[in-house]
Design an enzyme around this catalytic site. Structure first.
Site, PDB file in Angstrom:
ATOM      1  N   CYS A  23       0.840  -1.189   0.000  1.00  0.00           N
ATOM      2  CA  CYS A  23       0.000   0.000   0.000  1.00  0.00           C
ATOM      3  C   CYS A  23       0.879   1.244   0.000  1.00  0.00           C
ATOM      4  O   CYS A  23       2.093   1.162   0.125  1.00  0.00           O
ATOM      5  CB  CYS A  23      -0.873   0.048   1.257  1.00  0.00           C
ATOM      6  SG  CYS A  23      -1.993  -1.352   1.385  1.00  0.00           S
ATOM      7  N   ASN A 124       0.657   0.776   5.706  1.00  0.00           N
ATOM      8  CA  ASN A 124       1.368   0.039   4.666  1.00  0.00           C
ATOM      9  C   ASN A 124       2.163  -1.054   5.364  1.00  0.00           C
ATOM     10  O   ASN A 124       2.991  -0.753   6.222  1.00  0.00           O
ATOM     11  CB  ASN A 124       2.302   0.986   3.905  1.00  0.00           C
ATOM     12  CG  ASN A 124       3.220   0.270   2.920  1.00  0.00           C
ATOM     13  OD1 ASN A 124       4.275   0.760   2.581  1.00  0.00           O
ATOM     14  ND2 ASN A 124       2.825  -0.894   2.447  1.00  0.00           N
ATOM     15  N   GLY A 125       1.910  -2.294   4.978  1.00  0.00           N
ATOM     16  CA  GLY A 125       2.614  -3.406   5.601  1.00  0.00           C
ATOM     17  C   GLY A 125       1.648  -4.487   5.976  1.00  0.00           C
ATOM     18  O   GLY A 125       0.499  -4.510   5.517  1.00  0.00           O
TER      19      GLY A 125
END
Ligand code: AMP
Length: 491
Positions: A23, A124-125
């Protein structure tokens, strides 16, 4: 994010769970055009996620949120949408999922009304203990509104007994494991955070008197913000009207950013870890030319991801670079199609041979990585059909032998070509004249080191080495058989 799993061979995880995704996040503090800037930033980060996008703002009294399936440019281009997103603080997210449903309830930023006020989070992740935490939360009465691991973070913050939001946030982070670059929004604060080893990227920028957080520097460039610094591994920054404050709640650890950002994910014009991504990809190609030369007439990249490495290979070998494959830019990344049948079709739709550069030639074909082998197999065949005499496939990263659990979605081992075949078998599978990959030390050389430091690896490189930098609680654990949600939603 968690939804449907594609990243583990654990039978338990093959249930209705865990979807992994890459993302992009973007946030602005202190600009009257915060939402419009965020839409631009997300547009520059579109390569990190094409399935959905969202923006949340705060205008001094209320939070506003618009979350949409589809591309940023298709959804955040109208004055009325941006006009509804009032405020000087904004937070945005682009989402890339590879299997399973993308439903609106999972589109970020996720928002919660806490007793400290509104709180929005963009992630993100991928957390590696989110399923365990989610199960504990649900059995103690939590009602989950999404199937996203990011929601777990909101619940942990909501349940903290601490008074200040930053203390609650820290308490939540101390319970989660895995990879995260987070950007969060409250009524008076933008927060950025990176996991203890800094697997996913996050940078801080300045635009006049405003502050910007972004996954990559290319998103700072598009809004004209200057790069200030990277958020460090294990660091939390709080951005308020008083400026930027740094917090370090974790024991100090050496950073291990994800090496795949350099290979594939980051945009070539971004600076990651002080390195220009385009230059490092070229270096990977040069190193590959030194390690795996091939007798050839032309060097041809698989566009777009193979282009910088092919330029490097051509420069180092002295063999001419040609555009022997033309890419149709109006097709999404092949990975987006969850079905293998469709994915193969996607490869065909996406690339065509440029016969004039290929016919009668011995070709070195360059790609940045081989995952399932779908792309290579199709393209090797296509290049032969266009009249090549030989096709030497050269890959500017090492064989991917291990799945990823941190959000880049290399699939379960059974689908990874290099986890199941020798180099010779892979060469036969893709139908190439010869096949070679960059070595693990070679990629470290391209990144400016002499070799991989096996005691303290400089990067997160588990895809090639199996050396995961975090616990893999859910991935190794046994009893995660229950599905994430009983609700089936149609797009
Ligand atoms: P495959 O066709 O399965 O072997 O995938 C390899 C192709 O996908 C290469 O052209 C890569 O540039 C690209 N690729 C590598 N890793 C990823 C990823 N995590 N997500 C999407 N595409 C990827």
């Amino acid at each position: 994010m968690i939804e449907r799993s594609s990243a583990s061979d654990s039978p338990a995880l093959h249930a209705e769970d865990g979807l992994h995704e890459e993302c992009g996040v973007f946030g602005v503090f202190g600009n009257e055009d915060a939402a419009a800037l965020t839409a631009l930033g997300l547009h520059a980060l579109q390569h990190r996620g094409q399935e959905a996008a969202g923006i949340t703002t705060f205008d001094g009294a209320h939070f506003h949120s618009e979350r949409r399936l589809g591309l940023v440019g298709d959804n955040f281009n109208k004055a009325d949408v941006i006009g509804r997103l009032k405020g000087h603080i904004a937070l945005g997210h682009v989402r890339y999922s590879t299997t399973g449903d993308t439903v609106l309830r999972n589109v970020q930023p996720l928002f919660a009304d806490l007793d400290t006020g509104g709180f929005a989070v963009a992630h993100n992740g991928n957390l590696t203990n989110a399923l365990t935490l989610r199960r504990e939360l649900i059995s103690s009465g939590a009602i989950c509104q999404s199937t996203s691991d990011t929601e777990v973070i909101l619940h942990l913050i909501a349940r903290s007994k601490r008074r200040r939001i930053i203390e609650r946030f820290v308490e939540a982070l101390l319970q989660i494991e895995g990879a995260y670059a987070l950007a969060c929004l409250t009524n008076d604060m933008l927060i950025g955070a990176r996991d203890p080893v800094g697997i996913r990227p996050l940078v801080l920028g300045k635009l006049g008197s405003a502050w910007v957080l972004a996954s990559e520097t290319c998103a700072l460039d598009i809004v004209g913000a200057e790069f200030v610094r990277e958020i460090e591994n294990g660091e939390i920054v709080t951005i308020t009207a008083d400026g930027v404050e740094s917090h370090r709640p974790f024991p100090k650890r050496p950073p291990r950013p994800c090496i795949f950002e350099y290979i594939y994910f980051a945009r070539p014009d971004s600076i990651v870890g002080g390195r220009n991504v385009y230059e490092t990809r070229k270096q990977m190609g040069m190193q590959l030319a030194r390690e795996a030369p091939a007798p050839a007439d032309v060097i041809i990249p698989i566009p777009d991801s193979g282009v910088p490495a092919a330029i490097g290979y051509a420069q180092e070998s002295g063999i001419p670079f040609e555009l022997g494959i033309i890419r149709n830019h109006y097709v999404g990344r092949t990975f987006i199609e969850p079905e293998q049948r469709i994915r193969q079709l996607g490869v065909k739709l996406k690339h065509s041979a440029n016969a004039s550069a290929v016919r009668g030639n011995r070709v070195v074909l360059i790609d940045d990585s081989v995952v399932r082998g779908t792309t290579s197999k199709k393209i090797v065949q296509m290049i032969f059909e266009a009249g090549a005499r030989e096709v030497h496939l050269r890959v500017s990263s090492p064989p991917i032998t291990h799945p990823d659990f941190y959000g880049i979605d290399t699939p379960r081992s059974s689908e990874l070509l290099a986890a199941n075949m020798t180099i010779d078998e892979m060469c036969a599978f893709v139908g190439a004249t010869s096949l070679a990959f960059l070595s693990v030390d070679g990629i470290y050389r391209a990144l400016g080191f002499n070799e991989r430091d096996n005691r303290n690896p400089q990067f997160t490189d588990h895809c090639f080495t199996g050396d995961y930098p975090t616990t893999l609680r859910d991935q190794n654990g046994a009893a995660l058989t229950s599905q994430l949600s009983f609700l089936s939603e149609i797009r």
